[in-house]
Design an enzyme around this catalytic site. Structure first.
Site, PDB file in Angstrom:
ATOM      1  N   GLU A  44     -12.362 -41.685 -38.077  1.00  0.00           N
ATOM      2  CA  GLU A  44     -12.540 -40.534 -37.185  1.00  0.00           C
ATOM      3  C   GLU A  44     -11.948 -40.802 -35.800  1.00  0.00           C
ATOM      4  O   GLU A  44     -12.186 -41.852 -35.200  1.00  0.00           O
ATOM      5  CB  GLU A  44     -14.029 -40.193 -36.993  1.00  0.00           C
ATOM      6  CG  GLU A  44     -14.170 -39.026 -36.005  1.00  0.00           C
ATOM      7  CD  GLU A  44     -15.593 -38.710 -35.549  1.00  0.00           C
ATOM      8  OE1 GLU A  44     -16.540 -39.402 -35.968  1.00  0.00           O
ATOM      9  OE2 GLU A  44     -15.732 -37.763 -34.755  1.00  0.00           O
ATOM     10  N   ASP A 109     -20.855 -51.952 -25.219  1.00  0.00           N
ATOM     11  CA  ASP A 109     -20.526 -51.159 -24.041  1.00  0.00           C
ATOM     12  C   ASP A 109     -21.356 -51.716 -22.891  1.00  0.00           C
ATOM     13  O   ASP A 109     -22.586 -51.666 -22.936  1.00  0.00           O
ATOM     14  CB  ASP A 109     -20.884 -49.688 -24.314  1.00  0.00           C
ATOM     15  CG  ASP A 109     -20.576 -48.793 -23.125  1.00  0.00           C
ATOM     16  OD1 ASP A 109     -19.961 -49.263 -22.155  1.00  0.00           O
ATOM     17  OD2 ASP A 109     -20.963 -47.605 -23.171  1.00  0.00           O
ATOM     18  N   ASP A 111     -22.052 -51.421 -18.916  1.00  0.00           N
ATOM     19  CA  ASP A 111     -21.823 -50.445 -17.858  1.00  0.00           C
ATOM     20  C   ASP A 111     -22.494 -50.921 -16.568  1.00  0.00           C
ATOM     21  O   ASP A 111     -23.657 -51.305 -16.579  1.00  0.00           O
ATOM     22  CB  ASP A 111     -22.433 -49.110 -18.301  1.00  0.00           C
ATOM     23  CG  ASP A 111     -21.996 -47.967 -17.425  1.00  0.00           C
ATOM     24  OD1 ASP A 111     -21.708 -46.899 -17.960  1.00  0.00           O
ATOM     25  OD2 ASP A 111     -21.949 -48.133 -16.190  1.00  0.00           O
ATOM     26  N   CYS A 121     -24.481 -54.041  -3.249  1.00  0.00           N
ATOM     27  CA  CYS A 121     -23.239 -53.554  -2.647  1.00  0.00           C
ATOM     28  C   CYS A 121     -22.929 -52.109  -3.009  1.00  0.00           C
ATOM     29  O   CYS A 121     -22.392 -51.361  -2.207  1.00  0.00           O
ATOM     30  CB  CYS A 121     -22.087 -54.469  -3.056  1.00  0.00           C
ATOM     31  SG  CYS A 121     -21.996 -54.757  -4.831  1.00  0.00           S
ATOM     32  N   VAL A 165     -16.963 -52.483 -19.189  1.00  0.00           N
ATOM     33  CA  VAL A 165     -16.075 -53.057 -20.198  1.00  0.00           C
ATOM     34  C   VAL A 165     -16.601 -52.741 -21.597  1.00  0.00           C
ATOM     35  O   VAL A 165     -17.803 -52.522 -21.786  1.00  0.00           O
ATOM     36  CB  VAL A 165     -15.941 -54.598 -20.047  1.00  0.00           C
ATOM     37  CG1 VAL A 165     -15.216 -54.954 -18.761  1.00  0.00           C
ATOM     38  CG2 VAL A 165     -17.289 -55.294 -20.103  1.00  0.00           C
ATOM     39  N   HIS A 314     -21.401 -43.835 -33.839  1.00  0.00           N
ATOM     40  CA  HIS A 314     -21.243 -43.720 -32.393  1.00  0.00           C
ATOM     41  C   HIS A 314     -19.772 -43.843 -31.989  1.00  0.00           C
ATOM     42  O   HIS A 314     -19.075 -44.726 -32.449  1.00  0.00           O
ATOM     43  CB  HIS A 314     -22.061 -44.822 -31.705  1.00  0.00           C
ATOM     44  CG  HIS A 314     -22.565 -44.437 -30.359  1.00  0.00           C
ATOM     45  ND1 HIS A 314     -21.744 -44.332 -29.269  1.00  0.00           N
ATOM     46  CD2 HIS A 314     -23.799 -44.103 -29.932  1.00  0.00           C
ATOM     47  CE1 HIS A 314     -22.461 -43.965 -28.227  1.00  0.00           C
ATOM     48  NE2 HIS A 314     -23.717 -43.809 -28.602  1.00  0.00           N
ATOM     49  N   LEU A 315     -19.337 -42.952 -31.121  1.00  0.00           N
ATOM     50  CA  LEU A 315     -17.936 -42.978 -30.692  1.00  0.00           C
ATOM     51  C   LEU A 315     -17.777 -43.831 -29.448  1.00  0.00           C
ATOM     52  O   LEU A 315     -18.692 -43.926 -28.633  1.00  0.00           O
ATOM     53  CB  LEU A 315     -17.472 -41.563 -30.379  1.00  0.00           C
ATOM     54  CG  LEU A 315     -17.450 -40.612 -31.577  1.00  0.00           C
ATOM     55  CD1 LEU A 315     -17.706 -39.185 -31.131  1.00  0.00           C
ATOM     56  CD2 LEU A 315     -16.134 -40.724 -32.308  1.00  0.00           C
TER      57      LEU A 315
HETATM   58 ZN   LIG Z   1     -20.243 -53.469  -5.563  1.00  0.00          ZN
END
Ligand SMILES: [Zn+2]
Length: 417
Positions: A44, A109, A111, A121, A165, A314-315
């Protein structure tokens, strides 16, 4: 650098899919050597088109057909899904329940938004060169465990194009893993547990699993520069109280008294670490304590989204897809040069098309004429996309080499009889 404007995408995407997208290596990757004949046809693809029109269950006879379709529809984003029991494009013609995902790469995944409780930061979608170290650590920790602990071989790490990533584990056996096996792998790779209401998210007790020891060794290499200097996690009473909340009460009091007398985060950490190491050297009433390791892991250890990894259906955004918000290409990461990777230096579709214009002009001046078909196939080589395509090709070539090796081994075995 020419800034990226989302409104320019309708103009840029046709150039991207015609002259820059690495169709050849991409088709070789997802064809997996043609070992299973219709493997590619059962895969898919999902396209995000203009105005967020989302088209699922696209599938193609072969990579050439996919290439033609990409050049015709020019999707804003490409997602890759599972390999199904039937061709995804015909899913509505098979009877209910028969259409099932059968195989997929094991994907991760990671994040940056999942680190908002421990980075000072930036927050939410923002990233900077300081907090990007968290992604470097995540890749190092997970990749080491995948290879050394889980025995996998073919991993493709990709920058998502914005704030994280992705990892694609492509070994033949792993692509056949059930959701339960995938969930077990994620659980094995998870040390930070609990939501916003949980103060202490890492708990270590003896005997210590080698995975924890080795992960701490990876984190340790980055901890001083990233957490103590960069994030200054012991720089002020407000920030060190957050750290001391993870330390046993009897030691916390001592450190609260000593911290104001120390110069900076590095010195305060030395003190904290020294106290913990003492509990592990001298057998005291409360036993060995690993709060220094727990702090290091809570502040730096990768956070994985189990739902992305577990479900076959899951895509996940494809490598070399454009990020529709930043215009950056989701490029493969070269693990040999991971520490130097700068997400802000990743080319955008705008910068690549601009490079192409400039390179094209120069080439014309050199040759005096254009050889159109030859030019097209190698166009990305004239741009800053080239080194990333090379990393991708090396990954595909390595898979092809190991498939050849496997075939030879099998024919040798048969030859013995
Ligand atoms: Zn930062």
């Amino acid at each position: 650098m020419v800034p990226f404007e989302p409104s320019a995408l309708p103009e840029l995407l046709p150039v991207f899919y015609r002259r820059l997208f690495p169709h050849g290596a991409y088709g070789r990757w997802l064809g997996y050597g043609g070992v299973v004949k219709n493997y590619f046809q059962l895969r898919e693809f999902s396209f995000t088109l203009r105005d967020d029109v989302y088209v699922r269950f696209q599938s193609f006879d072969n990579p050439q057909e996919l290439e033609r379709e990409l050049q015709k529809t020019n999707p804003y984003k490409i997602d890759i899904g599972a390999v199904y029991s039937h061709r995804p494009s015909q899913h509505s013609t098979v009877h209910l329940g028969a259409f099932q995902p059968q195989e997929k790469e094991l994907v991760f995944d990671i994040d940056m938004t999942d680190y908002d409780d421990v980075r000072t930061c930036c927050s939410s979608a923002e990233i900077c060169s300081k907090c990007w170290t968290l992604m470097t650590i995540a890749v190092r920790v997970i990749d080491r465990a995948l290879v050394e602990d889980l025995g996998v071989r073919h991993r493709l790490w990709v920058y998502s194009g914005r704030r994280g990533v992705h990892c694609w584990v492509c070994d033949d056996a792993v692509r056949r893993w059930s959701p339960a096996l995938r969930a077990a792998a994620v659980e094995y790779l998870t040390l930070v547990k609990g939501g916003a209401e949980t103060v202490k998210k890492v708990n270590i007790s003896e005997p210590i699993h080698p995975f924890i020891r080795r992960s701490v060794a990876v984190v340790e290499k980055f901890f001083e520069a990233y957490a103590l200097v960069g994030q200054d996690i012991l720089g002020s009473p407000e920030s060190w109280e957050k750290v001391l909340a993870l330390v046993p009460e009897d030691i916390r009091g001592t450190l609260q008294g000593e911290f104001p007398r120390k110069k900076d985060s590095v010195q305060r950490w030395e003190l904290l670490k020294g106290q913990m190491e003492r509990t592990r050297r001298v057998s005291g009433k409360s036993g060995p304590c690993y709060a220094d390791w727990e702090v290091m892991l809570q502040y730096c250890f990768p956070r994985l989204d189990i739902n992305v990894s577990k479900g076959l259906g899951h895509l996940l955004k494809s490598p070399f897809s454009v990020h529709p918000k930043t215009g950056r290409i989701s490029v493969p990461l070269d693990l040999q040069k991971l520490d130097q990777f700068d997400p802000f230096a990743v080319p955008t579709i705008t910068s690549l098309c601009h490079e192409l214009d400039t390179a094209g002009d120069e080439a014309e001046q050199e040759d005096g004429r254009e050889t159109e078909p030859k030019r097209r196939a190698r166009d990305y080589k004239r741009t800053s996309l080239a080194p990333y395509v090379r990393v991708f090709e090396q990954f595909v070539e390595e898979m092809e080499r190991s498939r050849r090796g496997e075939r030879l081994r099998r024919s040798d075995l048969q030859g013995d009889f």
